[in-house]
Design a protein around this motif. Structure first.
Motif, PDB file in Angstrom:
ATOM      1  N   GLU A  87      10.564   5.766  -5.158  1.00  0.00           N
ATOM      2  CA  GLU A  87       9.116   6.128  -5.356  1.00  0.00           C
ATOM      3  C   GLU A  87       8.323   5.779  -4.162  1.00  0.00           C
ATOM      4  OE1 GLU A  87       5.327   4.165  -7.919  1.00  0.00           O
ATOM      5  OE2 GLU A  87       7.540   3.677  -8.623  1.00  0.00           O
ATOM      6  N   ARG A  88       8.579   4.823  -3.564  1.00  0.00           N
ATOM      7  CA  ARG A  88       7.855   4.300  -2.264  1.00  0.00           C
ATOM      8  C   ARG A  88       8.492   3.217  -1.429  1.00  0.00           C
ATOM      9  NH1 ARG A  88       4.829   1.744  -6.243  1.00  0.00           N
ATOM     10  NH2 ARG A  88       4.362  -0.249  -5.775  1.00  0.00           N
ATOM     11  N   ILE A  89       8.172   3.299  -0.171  1.00  0.00           N
ATOM     12  CA  ILE A  89       8.828   2.317   0.532  1.00  0.00           C
ATOM     13  C   ILE A  89       7.560   1.584   1.311  1.00  0.00           C
ATOM     14  CG2 ILE A  89      10.199   1.793   2.565  1.00  0.00           C
ATOM     15  CD1 ILE A  89      11.694   4.105   2.113  1.00  0.00           C
ATOM     16  N   GLU A  90       7.366   0.232   1.271  1.00  0.00           N
ATOM     17  CA  GLU A  90       6.311  -0.568   1.585  1.00  0.00           C
ATOM     18  C   GLU A  90       6.831  -1.390   2.843  1.00  0.00           C
ATOM     19  OE1 GLU A  90       5.083  -2.635  -1.663  1.00  0.00           O
ATOM     20  OE2 GLU A  90       3.982  -1.279  -2.936  1.00  0.00           O
ATOM     21  N   VAL A  91       6.308  -1.140   3.803  1.00  0.00           N
ATOM     22  CA  VAL A  91       6.637  -2.139   5.251  1.00  0.00           C
ATOM     23  C   VAL A  91       5.364  -2.949   5.508  1.00  0.00           C
ATOM     24  CG1 VAL A  91       7.448  -1.696   7.593  1.00  0.00           C
ATOM     25  CG2 VAL A  91       8.188   0.029   5.769  1.00  0.00           C
ATOM     26  N   VAL A  92       5.608  -4.161   5.639  1.00  0.00           N
ATOM     27  CA  VAL A  92       4.696  -5.220   6.153  1.00  0.00           C
ATOM     28  C   VAL A  92       5.214  -5.328   7.393  1.00  0.00           C
ATOM     29  CG1 VAL A  92       3.855  -7.346   5.977  1.00  0.00           C
ATOM     30  CG2 VAL A  92       4.324  -6.361   3.802  1.00  0.00           C
ATOM     31  N   ARG A  93       4.440  -5.021   8.355  1.00  0.00           N
ATOM     32  CA  ARG A  93       4.736  -5.010   9.786  1.00  0.00           C
ATOM     33  C   ARG A  93       4.382  -6.335  10.555  1.00  0.00           C
ATOM     34  NH1 ARG A  93       1.723  -0.289  10.009  1.00  0.00           N
ATOM     35  NH2 ARG A  93       0.701  -0.857  11.958  1.00  0.00           N
ATOM     36  N   GLY A  94       5.382  -7.257  11.005  1.00  0.00           N
ATOM     37  CA  GLY A  94       5.017  -8.249  11.786  1.00  0.00           C
ATOM     38  C   GLY A  94       5.809  -9.625  10.832  1.00  0.00           C
TER      39      GLY A  94
END
Length: 259
Positions: A87-94
């Motif tokens: 459905e989606r890919i969530e990327v929290v950068r850091g």
């Protein structure tokens, strides 16, 4: 509203990209570098820090960690999940090690699969491209009362390098062809207006080639497999307040041999 740098790759971006391998989708994240190295591994990094093991990321699928602490790696190639089911890919950068552990040094990647209510009926997809890329995906979803379910089967073939190359004037053969088969299923049962129980399973098997003929002492065949089961219970008090309990078991094996 998140107090961090977040990138969301939604279904429209996935469809427009044309990518058929999950690591390729991370090319759409600002600051990320993605490369296929050799021996069926991917090098993924953020801000120039990359290696063939993706060991500086915490990678989740529906909240289940697929990072292997034993190998210090993410087994991208044998993940039993179809791009068509994302459905989606969530990327929290850091960095986010305080919440997700020491390997969440560069980012947290959460891959969220489609709710079975979004995949009714039957679906078939056939892929064919250069460098030996081919595949087929079959999916069926439905619902019975408060139960929603989907089941996906996929077979994928890749040959990422040319069959032969020249090394010091001598022809050498590269072994990089992979055949991977997997099945994935999910069922959600609505217990009440506020409570839901979800169960997932997946398994994959692969016949992979590695190495090249200049190093005959190294294994040139790998048999890989992966299995997981996951159970989740969720209670939503209101639109802004919910809690969830989950448990999962996963297993990965790699057996290398010389012909």
């Amino acid at each position: 509203e998140a107090p961090a740098a977040v990138t969301v790759i939604d279904q429209d971006m996935i469809r427009a990209s044309g990518f058929r391998d999950i690591p390729d989708l991370l090319r759409l994240v600002p600051g990320f570098t993605v490369a296929y190295t050799r021996d069926d591994t991917w090098a993924i990094g953020y801000h120039g820090m990359a290696d063939a093991y993706s060991r500086r990321f915490q990678v989740l699928v529906d909240g289940r960690s697929i990072y292997s602490p034993h190998y210090g790696a993410v087994n991208w190639g044998e993940l039993p999940l179809s791009i068509d089911d994302i459905e989606r890919i969530e990327v929290v950068r850091g960095p986010n090690a305080a919440t997700y552990g020491a390997n969440a040094f560069l980012a947290v990647i959460n891959i969220i699969s489609k709710d079975p209510s979004l995949t009714p009926g039957s679906f078939a997809s056939v892929q064919y491209g250069e460098q030996g890329m081919s595949g087929v995906t079959l999916r069926h979803g439905g619902e019975q009362g408060d139960l929603r379910y989907r089941l996906t089967f996929s077979a994928q073939n890749r040959d990422r390098f040319e069959t032969d190359t020249i090394d010091d004037g001598e022809p050498e053969r590269l072994y990089e062809e992979t055949r991977t088969y997997f099945v994935n299923g999910r069922a959600d049962y609505r217990v009440s207006a506020t409570d839901e129980f979800s169960a997932q399973f997946g398994m994959s098997v692969g016949d992979w080639k590695t190495g090249y003929s200049a190093l005959p002492e190294k294994p040139d065949e790998e048999d890989v497999s992966a299995q997981f089961v996951q159970f989740k219970y969720r209670r939503a008090h209101n639109a802004d307040d919910e809690w969830m309990v989950q448990a999962y078991y996963s297993r990965n094996t790699q057996e290398a041999s010389n012909q």
